[in-house]
Each structure stands twice: as structure tokens, then as C-alpha cells.
Write a protein that holds these residues in place. Structure first.
Motif, short mmCIF file in Angstrom:
data_model
loop_
_atom_site.label_atom_id
_atom_site.label_comp_id
_atom_site.label_asym_id
_atom_site.label_seq_id
_atom_site.Cartn_x
_atom_site.Cartn_y
_atom_site.Cartn_z
N PRO A 1 -47.70 -66.16 0.25
CA PRO A 1 -46.77 -65.88 1.09
C PRO A 1 -46.02 -64.54 1.29
N ALA A 2 -46.03 -64.11 -0.02
CA ALA A 2 -45.36 -62.57 -0.16
C ALA A 2 -46.26 -61.63 0.38
N LEU A 3 -47.64 -61.70 0.33
CA LEU A 3 -48.56 -60.98 0.85
C LEU A 3 -48.56 -61.12 2.20
N ARG A 4 -48.24 -62.26 2.85
CA ARG A 4 -48.49 -62.52 4.39
C ARG A 4 -47.15 -61.69 4.79
N LEU A 5 -46.08 -61.95 4.13
CA LEU A 5 -44.92 -61.16 4.92
C LEU A 5 -45.00 -59.53 4.86
N ARG A 6 -45.63 -59.14 3.79
CA ARG A 6 -45.85 -57.71 3.79
C ARG A 6 -46.90 -57.37 5.04
N ARG A 7 -47.68 -58.21 5.20
CA ARG A 7 -48.87 -58.01 6.18
C ARG A 7 -48.00 -57.70 7.66
N LEU A 8 -46.97 -58.69 7.66
CA LEU A 8 -46.03 -58.74 9.10
C LEU A 8 -45.10 -57.72 8.97
N GLY A 9 -44.86 -56.76 8.08
CA GLY A 9 -44.07 -55.68 8.43
C GLY A 9 -42.71 -55.93 7.13
#
Length: 286
Positions: free
Chosen positions: A165-173
Motif C-alpha cells: 500500500p505504501a508503494l501504491r500511494l507513492r505511485r499515486l503521487g
């Protein structure tokens, strides 16, 4: 300079007491010139049983704790990020562990529901602590939202153990990741700092982790160690922690406040100096 105030408290089953702690920290945050206050998971209350937790839970429109913080946020134009409990829809014997962003006008402008629940059962020789007995897990990574401290991505406590989920949030900016928590002392000693620094390094985001600290009741003690970590994995500031459960006094610790300059330029510098080109064709689910 964009200052973030990060609070460390010891919640009890009394929402009146917990609100007073948080409002006092808000006043200190305003005096320090902070642009936002970040408070721990379950700041509204920590109960002594699953049944009591469900009994105490109130909708935000009726919760004296939330309404009190909304009033404080509006009076001082201070956004407040805080972990609370909310009823499920429709109401059931379980509740939601959520993180809300109260904007400077006192409105609940963003909400995230905890994805990963702490379920531990080591009987007959060890403890049993199953968050799912009283809590319903969330089912989505909520996109980051815009603030004066950059784009903030919300996660809670046990979510820390999962990089996805942290990596997903990073991808989302996301520029900043939040991990408000009520970590246990044994796991806090083992994994708290290293996991937080790992999440910062792999996402190149600021990490803010407001923590519960001390004795909540006869059954619960939280580790503490409220911390802020730079996008390069360095500790920008931290507060006290529980070293030994046996040394903890029965009465709750006094609330503390950490003020940190969230340097948004450092995000660009780290991401430029160590570019991370992810192979999303190989693992698109992240």
C-alpha cells in the motif's frame, strides 16, 4: 519552512480526557507555528475489551471527541489528522478503525479505513489479541490528498508491515506517508523504527508516525516512539518510548509534541539523486 506538529498521547476509555489531551497539543502546535497536527491511531479512546470498544463508538456527527477537534481546528485554522473509531454501515457488532483529516475550516475532508488488522492468537501458552473481533477491515487504498505539507497518503499501524500500500500511494503521487499507531511494546522494540525507515527509503517519501505511548488500562501498554523520517530514511525527530513494561506506572503518561520541518525540496532531491524505475510490467499489482 513547513512545520508539522506530531502528537504522542496515551488514550483511555474517557473521550473527555482524550479530547483535552489533543486540544492541549493543538494549542502548542499553533504556538509553534505548525501548519498541521498529526495525532495517533485510536486517539478518541482505547477500551479494555472488544465489547467496550463497540459500545463507546459514535458517528462523527455525534462524537464529542470529533466535534471538539473540529471546533479547535476551525478556531485556530489548524488542520488536524487523527485516528478514531466509527460505526459500520449498517451498524453491527464491529466498528471501523479510521484516520480522518479535519481541514482548517473544521470539516472532515478525507477519510481512510485501516486495511490490515492485528490478529494474534498464541494460546494456550501466549496472548490472544484479535483486532478483527471488533473491527471491520477497509478495502481500498485511498488516493493522497493535497495539503500545505504536500500530498498525504494515509495508512494505519499494522499497515506498516506491508510495503504494497505504501508503494501504491507513492505511485499515486504521495509526498508524505502517515502511520498513526498504537504499537505493542515487544513488536515496537523489534520492528517499529526499521519498518518506518524502510517505508521511507523505498517510497522516497516523508514518513510521519504519531504514536500512542504508555499504560491505557490493565490490559494494554503502547510502545510510543512518535517519529518523523526523511525521504532518505533519516530520523528527523522522535519522542519517548516504553523501554520496559514492568517499569510503566499505572497512570497514563503526559502528552508530548514533536515539531518537524517537512522539507518538500528534499523529496525532489532524493528522487533525483536515487531514481527508482519500477518494473511495473513485471509486478503491476503494486
Amino acid at each position: 519552512m513547513v512545520l508539522a506538529a506530531i502528537g504522542q498521547i496515551c488514550s483511555s476509555a474517557s473521550m473527555v480526557h482524550n479530547l483535552t489531551q489533543c486540544q492541549n497539543l493543538a494549542l502548542k502546535a499553533v504556538a509553534a507555528g505548525a501548519k498541521a497536527l498529526f495525532l495517533p491511531e485510536a486517539s478518541d479512546y482505547i477500551a479494555s475489551s472488544a465489547a467496550e470498544s463497540v459500545e463507546l463508538c459514535q458517528d462523527v456527527s455525534k462524537s464529542p471527541f470529533v466535534r471538539g477537534l473540529q471546533k479547535t481546528a476551525k478556531e485556530h485554522a489548524l488542520p488536524i489528522n487523527v485516528g478514531i473509531h466509527e460505526p459500520t454501515e449498517p451498524p453491527s457488532n464491529r466498528i471501523r478503525n479510521t484516520l480522518i483529516w479535519i481541514d482548517k475550516d473544521g470539516n472532515v475532508a478525507n477519510r481512510y479505513q485501516k486495511l490490515h488488522l492485528f490478529d494474534l492468537d498464541l494460546r494456550p501458552n501466549g496472548p490472544r489479541l484479535k483486532e478483527s473481533d471488533s473491527t471491520e477491515p477497509g478495502n481500498e487504498v485511498v488516493p493522497p490528498y493535497h495539503t500545505t505539507l504536500g500530498k498525504i497518503g494515509s495508512l494505519i499501524c499494522f499497515d506498516l508491515r506491508f510495503p504494497e500500500p505504501a508503494l501504491r500511494l507513492r505511485r499515486l503521487g504521495a509526498d508524505v506517508l502517515l502511520y498513526p499507531s498504537a504499537f505493542t511494546v515487544p513488536t515496537g522494540k523489534l520492528h517499529w523504527e526499521i519498518l518506518l525507515r524502510s517505508r521511507a527509503i523505498e517510497t522516497q517519501c516523508w514518513v510521519i508516525a504519531a504514536a500512542q505511548c504508555g499504560t491505557h488500562n490493565g490490559k494494554r501498554v503502547s510502545y510510543g516512539d512518535t517519529i518523523a523520517i526523511t525521504p532518505n530514511g533519516q530520523i528527523a525527530g522522535r519522542l519517548d518510548r516504553v523501554e520496559n513494561i514492568e517499569d510503566e506506572k499505572e497512570q497514563a503518561r503526559e502528552p508530548e509534541l514533536l515539531v518537524v520541518d517537512i522539507d518538500l525540496d528534499s523529496i525532489k532531491q532524493v528522487r533525483h539523486s536515487i531514481p527508482l524505475q519500477r518494473r511495473l510490467d513485471v509486478y503491476p499489482e503494486v
